[in-house]
Enzyme design. Sequence first.
Site, mmCIF file in Angstrom:
data_model
loop_
_atom_site.group_PDB
_atom_site.id
_atom_site.type_symbol
_atom_site.label_atom_id
_atom_site.label_comp_id
_atom_site.label_asym_id
_atom_site.label_seq_id
_atom_site.Cartn_x
_atom_site.Cartn_y
_atom_site.Cartn_z
ATOM 1 N N GLN A 125 38.838 39.815 32.649
ATOM 2 C CA GLN A 125 39.452 39.732 33.824
ATOM 3 C C GLN A 125 38.703 40.368 34.934
ATOM 4 O OE1 GLN A 125 42.206 37.628 34.169
ATOM 5 N NE2 GLN A 125 42.954 38.225 36.361
ATOM 6 N N HIS A 138 51.016 43.589 32.321
ATOM 7 C CA HIS A 138 50.495 44.890 31.682
ATOM 8 C C HIS A 138 51.312 45.356 30.768
ATOM 9 C CE1 HIS A 138 46.891 43.926 33.848
ATOM 10 N NE2 HIS A 138 47.049 44.548 35.003
ATOM 11 N N HIS A 160 41.844 49.474 32.672
ATOM 12 C CA HIS A 160 42.032 49.002 33.931
ATOM 13 C C HIS A 160 41.341 49.801 34.886
ATOM 14 C CE1 HIS A 160 44.045 47.095 37.359
ATOM 15 N NE2 HIS A 160 44.516 46.232 36.338
ATOM 16 N N GLU A 218 38.055 43.918 33.121
ATOM 17 C CA GLU A 218 38.932 44.145 32.042
ATOM 18 C C GLU A 218 38.588 43.178 30.971
ATOM 19 O OE1 GLU A 218 43.210 43.721 33.952
ATOM 20 O OE2 GLU A 218 41.677 43.989 35.632
ATOM 21 N N TYR A 248 38.767 51.013 37.819
ATOM 22 C CA TYR A 248 38.116 50.220 39.019
ATOM 23 C C TYR A 248 36.879 50.836 39.104
ATOM 24 C CZ TYR A 248 42.820 48.645 40.417
ATOM 25 O OH TYR A 248 44.135 47.983 40.391
ATOM 26 N N ASN A 280 47.494 41.724 31.344
ATOM 27 C CA ASN A 280 47.431 40.819 32.293
ATOM 28 C C ASN A 280 48.940 39.957 32.057
ATOM 29 O OD1 ASN A 280 47.211 38.027 33.927
ATOM 30 N ND2 ASN A 280 45.596 39.693 34.646
HETATM 31 C C1 BGC Z 1 45.595 41.753 37.399
HETATM 32 C C2 BGC Z 1 46.061 41.560 38.869
HETATM 33 C C3 BGC Z 1 47.062 42.736 39.058
HETATM 34 C C4 BGC Z 1 46.591 44.274 38.866
HETATM 35 C C5 BGC Z 1 47.464 45.139 38.928
HETATM 36 C C6 BGC Z 1 44.889 43.250 37.447
HETATM 37 O O1 BGC Z 1 44.718 43.191 35.965
HETATM 38 O O2 BGC Z 1 44.611 40.902 37.188
HETATM 39 O O3 BGC Z 1 46.555 40.477 39.037
HETATM 40 O O4 BGC Z 1 47.784 42.702 40.399
HETATM 41 O O5 BGC Z 1 45.773 44.278 37.425
HETATM 42 O O6 BGC Z 1 46.805 46.423 39.491
#
Ligand code: BGC
Length: 356
Positions: free
Chosen positions: A292, A110, A182, A321, A184, A84
């Site tokens: 997150q 990140h 990260h 996350e 999804y 983040n």
């Molecule tokens: C964040 C988002 C960011 C994204 C990028 C996430 O972990 O919280 O704000 O835009 O990652 O892919």
Amino acid sequence: MIEKELYGIASLHGNKGRKVSKYTLSSEGSSVTAVLCDYGARILDIRVRMPDGSVRSAVLGHPSLGVYERAPGYLGALVGRTGNRTAGGRFSLDGKEYTLFRNDGNNSLHGGERGFDKKIYKARIRDSAEPSVTFSAVSPDGEEGYPGELRYSLKYTLCGNGLLLTYTAESDARTVINLTNHVYFNLAGGGHIGKHLLCTDADRYLPTDRELIPTGELKPVAGTAFDFRKPRRFSSALRSGDPDIATAGGLDHCFVFPGDYTKARRMKRHISVVSPEGDLTLNVSTDRPGVQIYSGNFLGGRRFRLRDGSPEKRRGGFCLETEAFPDSANRREFTDIVLEPGRTYRSRTLYAFVTG
Ligand code: BGC
């Protein structure tokens, strides 16, 4: 069982000409197959065998290495050194100021320009009833502006019907660290995530400003659209009109689990998500103090392709996350993310699936 294959030849981010491999982990006793890759220590796919014999991909992926190298969404990647945003792309430690790469407006996101998601890792395979792959690398002192030479690894283990992520890191100087993944999820195998039912015991969350930097407040979820202590659909929050959700453009907030976030914690189940049809559940256990929860608000901005050839779509996946609080490097009252030399950073998260 672990199958290793050539995935592609890298061409960007300082990796030109290097071979990238993919690893498929399966086991007789498991209805889950995990496909991993040494570019970004990524999860390329998690396939779940459903009771009717069909196979469902429960996570988003791109169709090729070339797309992973170009797309900005961090799909399936190890994120570091700090997940983040770090406000202003700077922090101080022991009276010294460190400047990070600002890749998100005025802030660092990140891990910076060439974060841990863009490295090619050394892989160590262990084939057994619980097959595992450990990806490791050394981040030199000063890389992306962070102090200390950091030796770190992420081990993926196929455990029962789940994937266990074990992170470790050691530094030769005081530094900050907050690793996460990260990936999804989309438990329906595709489509808008709105109808997924989310449940988490998180009792507070971190409101953010317009740049998505936590304001410093730890706000109780009670009486707000952030209260998922009883299962609710993602859409109920996304459509709630809640000012914090409007500011962030959706759910993109650190949720704080109950208990003392300043102390080491035991692995515990904190989140479950059920697919729209109710046929697949994801249970997340972690020893991190927060998560997150990101509803894929920026996905689809540049329409990179997904595995099946369709374009990435806004809110086509959600991330969970598990991590220490964002911007902890600047907010010492948040979680302590300082790693001392001679100490080992360890963190574990289990993504487990239940069908039917
Ligand atoms: C964040 C988002 C960011 C994204 C990028 C996430 O972990 O919280 O704000 O835009 O990652 O892919």
